[in-house]
Write an enzyme that holds these catalytic residues in place. Structure first.
Site, short mmCIF file in Angstrom:
data_model
loop_
_atom_site.label_atom_id
_atom_site.label_comp_id
_atom_site.label_asym_id
_atom_site.label_seq_id
_atom_site.Cartn_x
_atom_site.Cartn_y
_atom_site.Cartn_z
N TYR A 9 -12.05 -6.56 8.79
CA TYR A 9 -13.17 -6.70 7.83
C TYR A 9 -12.78 -7.82 6.88
O TYR A 9 -11.60 -8.10 6.71
CB TYR A 9 -13.36 -5.39 7.04
N GLU A 42 0.09 -5.11 10.99
CA GLU A 42 -0.18 -3.67 10.90
C GLU A 42 0.70 -3.00 11.94
O GLU A 42 0.48 -3.13 13.14
CB GLU A 42 -1.66 -3.37 11.18
N HIS A 61 0.85 -1.18 0.00
CA HIS A 61 0.00 0.00 0.00
C HIS A 61 0.90 1.24 0.00
O HIS A 61 1.71 1.43 0.90
CB HIS A 61 -0.95 -0.03 1.20
N ALA A 62 0.70 2.06 -1.04
CA ALA A 62 1.63 3.14 -1.32
C ALA A 62 1.92 4.05 -0.12
O ALA A 62 3.06 4.35 0.18
CB ALA A 62 1.08 3.97 -2.48
N ARG A 63 0.86 4.45 0.58
CA ARG A 63 1.03 5.44 1.65
C ARG A 63 1.61 4.85 2.93
O ARG A 63 1.91 5.59 3.88
CB ARG A 63 -0.32 6.07 1.97
N GLU A 64 1.74 3.52 3.00
CA GLU A 64 2.22 2.89 4.22
C GLU A 64 3.75 2.80 4.17
O GLU A 64 4.33 1.81 3.73
CB GLU A 64 1.55 1.52 4.39
N ASN A 109 -3.44 -5.42 -2.79
CA ASN A 109 -3.84 -6.44 -1.81
C ASN A 109 -5.29 -6.90 -1.97
O ASN A 109 -5.88 -7.43 -1.03
CB ASN A 109 -3.59 -5.92 -0.40
O1 0X9 Z 1 -7.01 -4.09 4.01
C1 0X9 Z 1 -5.86 -4.54 3.89
O2 0X9 Z 1 -5.38 -4.88 2.82
C2 0X9 Z 1 -5.01 -4.72 5.15
N1 0X9 Z 1 -5.19 -3.57 6.02
S1 0X9 Z 1 -4.69 -2.06 5.56
O3 0X9 Z 1 -5.22 -1.10 6.51
N2 0X9 Z 1 -3.11 -1.98 5.65
O4 0X9 Z 1 -5.11 -1.81 4.22
C3 0X9 Z 1 -5.43 -5.95 5.89
C4 0X9 Z 1 -5.37 -7.24 5.10
C5 0X9 Z 1 -5.71 -8.43 5.93
N3 0X9 Z 1 -5.74 -9.66 5.17
C6 0X9 Z 1 -6.84 -10.12 4.56
N4 0X9 Z 1 -8.01 -9.57 4.71
N5 0X9 Z 1 -6.70 -11.19 3.80
ZN ZN Z 2 -1.99 -1.83 3.97
#
Ligand code: 0X9
Ligand code: ZN
Length: 311
Positions: free
Chosen positions: A250, A273, A71-74, A142
């Protein structure tokens, strides 16, 4: 984590600086670290793969795979990964237990987005691929993996939303490259770590849907607790939560952690995270401290995987 021989990580590196750093480590420690470009991003940047081993990566040890910069901003996951590479190369003899495993590290999976978040839009999340029929760019890297991609979740099919899953699985070249790498090395990789921000959690799957469980859920949870405790040992204020990601956050389908376990058959996978402060904009002065904390987690992972999978 020792300070001797380590660099001061006092700012967030741009992609070029990361390449420069990696090349320098290969020059300084050719017996410990190798670097190869395993493919190209949409905008033609290299996808760098780092391998670290003190036994020539000869297949005799279990492998821990780390993915960051998805994720770009991370930005903090990228810098803590760079710091890990620095520590494992500069101070290798201080951590013999971390060399009971071999390391495969892809520090920036989404270099196009990473650069875009530095130059144009600090809060950019996706890749920068062009979407047919839309002026909105990028796919959520992702959400684009070819495992349960089609299952309804928070993934969006609108190219203008930041969690756009792409027109089809593996539509982004970055995802295709990583997927192939995992399938090719599925027999030696025993732990897969997808590094994100923020929230202070160690999350296991399945993450695409609630109410389903891996056979080794208890072991996944136990190892997560062990790692959370190791991090807390360094900083008592960092209480990482260990949980199933679909339940705790989620349900999100098409993520790399689910692909690693579900499609590639890797026995352990987590999304981590980093950071318990609630912002992507970590002050650069915090990079070293957060790196130290996460390093303790990596060390614990290495000890556990070394114990479990030594041949
Ligand atoms: O949403 C995501 O891709 C991840 N959190 S983030 O806030 N960094 O964007 C969590 C991904 C957890 N893994 C799965 N849901 N498979
Ligand atoms: Zn992320």
């Amino acid at each position: 984590m020792s300070r001797s021989g380590s660099r001061k990580f006092d700012h967030f590196y741009r992609f070029n600086e990361i390449r420069y750093f990696l090349k320098k480590q290969v020059k300084r420690h050719p017996k410990l670290i190798t670097l190869e470009s395993v493919g190209k991003s949409f905008e033609n940047r290299d996808l760098w793969l780092v391998k670290i081993s003190n036994s020539g990566f000869d297949g005799s040890k279990p492998v821990i795979f780390i993915e960051a910069g998805t994720h770009a901003r991370e930005w903090i996951p990228v810098m803590t990964t760079i710091s890990l590479i620095n520590e494992l190369t500069e101070n290798a003899n201080q951590y013999p237990e971390m060399f009971d495993v071999d390391w495969m590290i892809l520090p920036v999976l989404n270099p196009d987005g990473y650069e875009y978040s530095h130059t144009k839009d600090r809060m950019w999340r996706k890749s920068r691929s062009v979407n047919n029929g839309s002026t909105c760019r990028g796919t959520d890297t992702n959400r684009n993996f070819a495992y349960k991609w089609e299952v309804p979740s928070v993934a969006s099919d609108d190219p203008c939303i930041s969690t756009f899953r792409g027109p089809h699985p593996e539509s982004d070249p970055e995802v295709k490259v990583l997927s192939n790498l995992l399938l090719q090395n599925r027999d030696i990789i025993k732990l897969y770590l997808s590094m994100h921000a923020f929230g202070g959690s160690i999350l296991y799957g399945p993450g695409y849907k609630t109410g389903i469980h891996y056979e080794n859920e208890e072991e996944l949870e136990e190892l997560g607790f062990r790692v959370a405790a190791a991090i807390m040992n360094v900083n008592p204020n960092e209480a990482y939560q260990v949980a199933n990601s679909a339940e705790y956050l989620y349900p999100a389908a098409g993520a790399s952690d689910d692909f690693a376990m579900g499609a590639a058959g890797i026995p352990y996978a987590y999304t981590i995270e980093i950071g318990t402060e609630d912002s992507f904009e970590v002050p650069p002065s915090k990079i070293s401290q957060l790196s130290r904390e996460i390093f303790a987690g990596y060390r614990e992972f290495a000890i556990a995987i070394g114990e479990m999978f030594s041949y």
